[in-house]
Design a protein around this motif. Structure first.
Motif, PDB file in Angstrom:
ATOM      1  N   THR A 116       4.540  50.739 -66.075  1.00  0.00           N
ATOM      2  CA  THR A 116       3.421  49.942 -65.537  1.00  0.00           C
ATOM      3  C   THR A 116       3.853  48.534 -65.129  1.00  0.00           C
ATOM      4  O   THR A 116       3.466  48.044 -64.077  1.00  0.00           O
ATOM      5  CB  THR A 116       2.265  49.845 -66.559  1.00  0.00           C
ATOM      6  OG1 THR A 116       2.792  49.366 -67.784  1.00  0.00           O
ATOM      7  CG2 THR A 116       1.614  51.183 -66.780  1.00  0.00           C
ATOM      8  N   LYS A 117       4.684  47.893 -65.990  1.00  0.00           N
ATOM      9  CA  LYS A 117       5.081  46.511 -65.708  1.00  0.00           C
ATOM     10  C   LYS A 117       5.883  46.461 -64.387  1.00  0.00           C
ATOM     11  O   LYS A 117       5.589  45.651 -63.504  1.00  0.00           O
ATOM     12  CB  LYS A 117       5.929  45.972 -66.864  1.00  0.00           C
ATOM     13  CG  LYS A 117       6.145  44.493 -66.835  1.00  0.00           C
ATOM     14  CD  LYS A 117       6.666  44.010 -68.201  1.00  0.00           C
ATOM     15  CE  LYS A 117       6.989  42.539 -68.152  1.00  0.00           C
ATOM     16  NZ  LYS A 117       8.293  42.238 -67.600  1.00  0.00           N
ATOM     17  N   ALA A 118       6.857  47.377 -64.297  1.00  0.00           N
ATOM     18  CA  ALA A 118       7.708  47.389 -63.103  1.00  0.00           C
ATOM     19  C   ALA A 118       6.870  47.648 -61.845  1.00  0.00           C
ATOM     20  O   ALA A 118       7.064  47.011 -60.804  1.00  0.00           O
ATOM     21  CB  ALA A 118       8.789  48.457 -63.248  1.00  0.00           C
ATOM     22  N   VAL A 119       5.936  48.583 -61.947  1.00  0.00           N
ATOM     23  CA  VAL A 119       5.123  48.918 -60.776  1.00  0.00           C
ATOM     24  C   VAL A 119       4.220  47.750 -60.395  1.00  0.00           C
ATOM     25  O   VAL A 119       4.131  47.372 -59.216  1.00  0.00           O
ATOM     26  CB  VAL A 119       4.285  50.196 -61.042  1.00  0.00           C
ATOM     27  CG1 VAL A 119       3.279  50.430 -59.924  1.00  0.00           C
ATOM     28  CG2 VAL A 119       5.193  51.411 -61.180  1.00  0.00           C
ATOM     29  N   MET A 120       3.568  47.141 -61.399  1.00  0.00           N
ATOM     30  CA  MET A 120       2.657  46.038 -61.090  1.00  0.00           C
ATOM     31  C   MET A 120       3.424  44.865 -60.468  1.00  0.00           C
ATOM     32  O   MET A 120       2.931  44.209 -59.546  1.00  0.00           O
ATOM     33  CB  MET A 120       1.909  45.585 -62.351  1.00  0.00           C
ATOM     34  CG  MET A 120       0.894  46.585 -62.881  1.00  0.00           C
ATOM     35  SD  MET A 120      -0.266  47.262 -61.662  1.00  0.00           S
ATOM     36  CE  MET A 120      -1.371  45.889 -61.396  1.00  0.00           C
ATOM     37  N   GLU A 121       4.638  44.621 -60.966  1.00  0.00           N
ATOM     38  CA  GLU A 121       5.444  43.528 -60.396  1.00  0.00           C
ATOM     39  C   GLU A 121       5.763  43.810 -58.930  1.00  0.00           C
ATOM     40  O   GLU A 121       5.688  42.937 -58.084  1.00  0.00           O
ATOM     41  CB  GLU A 121       6.740  43.360 -61.197  1.00  0.00           C
ATOM     42  CG  GLU A 121       6.537  42.516 -62.440  1.00  0.00           C
ATOM     43  CD  GLU A 121       7.778  42.438 -63.313  1.00  0.00           C
ATOM     44  OE1 GLU A 121       7.670  41.913 -64.427  1.00  0.00           O
ATOM     45  OE2 GLU A 121       8.850  42.934 -62.881  1.00  0.00           O
ATOM     46  N   LYS A 122       6.138  45.047 -58.672  1.00  0.00           N
ATOM     47  CA  LYS A 122       6.470  45.398 -57.280  1.00  0.00           C
ATOM     48  C   LYS A 122       5.246  45.283 -56.382  1.00  0.00           C
ATOM     49  O   LYS A 122       5.336  44.826 -55.250  1.00  0.00           O
ATOM     50  CB  LYS A 122       7.046  46.817 -57.213  1.00  0.00           C
ATOM     51  CG  LYS A 122       8.500  46.853 -57.586  1.00  0.00           C
ATOM     52  CD  LYS A 122       9.113  48.192 -57.260  1.00  0.00           C
ATOM     53  CE  LYS A 122      10.539  48.239 -57.781  1.00  0.00           C
ATOM     54  NZ  LYS A 122      11.135  49.561 -57.753  1.00  0.00           N
ATOM     55  N   ILE A 123       4.124  45.727 -56.898  1.00  0.00           N
ATOM     56  CA  ILE A 123       2.904  45.659 -56.093  1.00  0.00           C
ATOM     57  C   ILE A 123       2.575  44.198 -55.778  1.00  0.00           C
ATOM     58  O   ILE A 123       2.238  43.852 -54.643  1.00  0.00           O
ATOM     59  CB  ILE A 123       1.728  46.333 -56.847  1.00  0.00           C
ATOM     60  CG1 ILE A 123       1.931  47.845 -56.852  1.00  0.00           C
ATOM     61  CG2 ILE A 123       0.392  45.985 -56.207  1.00  0.00           C
ATOM     62  CD1 ILE A 123       0.933  48.607 -57.716  1.00  0.00           C
TER      63      ILE A 123
END
Lengths: 310, 192
Positions: A27-34
């Protein structure tokens, strides 16, 4: 239904192994990318392909020099040859940065919106520091063989069917493009609009670039590509893992071709390549497939059909 | 998370409350990871794939049609993404660890723990196509209905039923537990 599920309990149990990781959190990695790429999109295949090439290019392998095959014409001129990717002149391909990916993605989206058989010079305003103008091409597409045949004319006779039940399913044609556009004109148009890109329709020339025809038999597909290689010096194709490919020279109706097989996991990629000059232009024919119904003998039969099609 | 909760969250996200996407991911990420893990046969790749699936899903949230369950839509993205990954892998020497093992350059049982939980399962999966692997996991493990699997794979539900039975037989035939004599059939070792 319950019984049927129970009958596969052994499989379910096998995949319920405690060694299978269960504690992942992306989740953290995805939210950062978004957050960081809010307005950017991921490129579907074009960038992926470049990245894949970059990965391949950087792989060091214990490559043993292998002899590569060549096809020559009557004048002794090389009209086709294969080499290992490690021998390619430009093996370092820079991985595109986020801006380049966004630019390429926008380009793909514009291409998707274009009508088949159209071509345009496109200037995309955002993520384009070099202010490059791109020529976007959407080939002509034909669901019916007769329409494709009408388009390419009698110079190319495209068979409707082959043994083992292979029948025509689709074809596309692309021509060389008249690249005459004025960049400054596009820049001015861009300034005068709120749209994120501007385009100028271009024209095709009469010069064929390539024809791609697909034949299917059930789930098996065979692809035939006819490419205009006039003026292409040596016509070299670089293969990754060329040393893993089995290649042989075959002759059909006195015409030399290269038949190859390359293992691809559980299947084998097979192809046959030859070059004709009958029409005054050099045309490369390449038939390729992963079908298990195909082999060197079938390849020669297909080649013969194309050589004798009238 | 039931479909009502999912729909409620989707509404909020589409109205601009982007941070709530994290809650959706938390509800579905392990399932999607598990699927990618078994299809790709590699933990790190599966984690990367899971990230990509959720990023793609986020980018396309507006296109999601609620006639199909959200989970099915995510699996569909994962299925297509894994196909892409495997297609690219075909052209590379990416992680041919079983080949290395053949050459005696690595200890397979140590290496495999880093990438996949079981060598015999890995080798049995390697005999299946991506479609068959997907069917085996979604039906045999996740117990999805054929209707839902047909939405994920764009295939006819009736033919999937037949195909699943054949796939299960194929998998069982290929599955040879190591303790019963080993299973280092390197010729079909890479999941592609």
């Amino acid at each position: 239904m319950q019984n049927q599920r129970d009958s596969h309990k052994d499989i379910k149990d096998l995949f319920s192994d405690p060694r299978i990781p269960q504690q992942i959190d992306v989740t953290k990695a995805v939210m950062e990318k978004i957050q960081s790429q809010k307005e950017r999109f991921f490129v579907k295949y074009k960038v992926s392909l470049l990245v894949a090439i970059a990965i391949l290019a950087s792989v060091t392998t214990a490559y043993a020099a292998v002899e590569y095959l060549q096809l020559k014409n009557e004048q002794g001129e090389v009209i086709y040859q294969e080499k290992d990717a490690t021998q390619a002149p430009n093996t370092i391909i820079q991985e595109p940065d986020a801006a380049m990916m966004a630019l390429m993605q926008r380009q793909s989206e514009i291409e998707e919106q274009m009508e088949p058989g159209t071509v345009a010079a496109v200037y995309i305003k955002e993520n384009n520091p070099k202010k490059s103008v791109r020529t976007i091409v959407k080939p002509f597409e034909f669901a019916k063989l007769e329409d494709l045949q009408n388009k390419v004319g009698s110079q190319f006779m495209i068979p409707a069917a082959f043994p083992e039940g292979f029948v025509y399913v689709s074809g596309s044609v692309e021509y060389e493009v008249k690249g005459d556009y004025d960049k400054e004109e596009l820049y001015k148009l861009a300034e005068a609009t709120d749209q994120d890109y501007v385009q100028k329709p271009l024209e095709w020339t009469d010069e064929l670039s390539h024809i791609v025809v697909k034949y299917n038999a059930g789930e098996d597909e065979i692809r035939v590509a006819i490419t205009n290689i006039e003026g292409v010096l040596d016509n070299t194709v670089y293969y990754v893992n060329q040393d893993e490919r089995k290649t042989e020279k075959v002759v059909v109706d006195q015409k030399e071709a290269i038949y190859s097989e390359q293992p691809m996991g559980e299947s084998t990629h097979k192809s046959i390549v030859w070059v004709t000059e009958d029409t005054g232009k050099k045309l490369e024919y390449r038939i390729s497939t992963n079908s298990s119904k195909w082999n060197a003998e079938a390849a020669k039969k297909w080649m013969k059909v194309f050589l004798t099609a009238k | 998370m039931d479909s009502k909760e999912t729909d409620g969250l989707l509404d909020l996200i589409l109205q601009g409350d982007e941070d709530r996407y994290e809650e959706l991911m938390k509800a579905y990420q392990v399932k999607i990871f598990n699927y990618c893990y078994h299809i790709l046969g590699h933990q790190m790749e599966a984690e990367d794939a899971t990230q990509e699936v959720f990023i793609k899903a986020y980018r396309n949230l507006k296109k999601y049609k609620r006639e199909i369950p959200f989970a099915a839509w995510l699996y569909k993205i994962a299925y297509n993404h894994c196909m892409d990954v495997l297609r690219k892998r075909k052209w590379s020497r990416f992680l041919p660890f079983l080949q290395e093992a053949e050459r005696g350059e690595s200890h397979i049982d140590i290496h495999i723990e880093d990438v996949y939980f079981s060598e015999p399962v890995y080798l049995a999966m390697a005999t299946l196509s991506v479609e068959e692997r997907t069917l085996l996991i979604l039906r045999g493990v996740e117990e999805k209905t054929y209707e839902e699997i047909s939405q994920i794979m764009n295939k006819n539900a009736a033919s999937l039923r037949k195909k699943f039975e054949r796939t299960a037989v194929k998998f069982r035939t290929a599955y040879v537990p190591l303790e019963k004599g080993g299973a280092k059939h390197a010729e079909s070792a890479r999941l592609t």
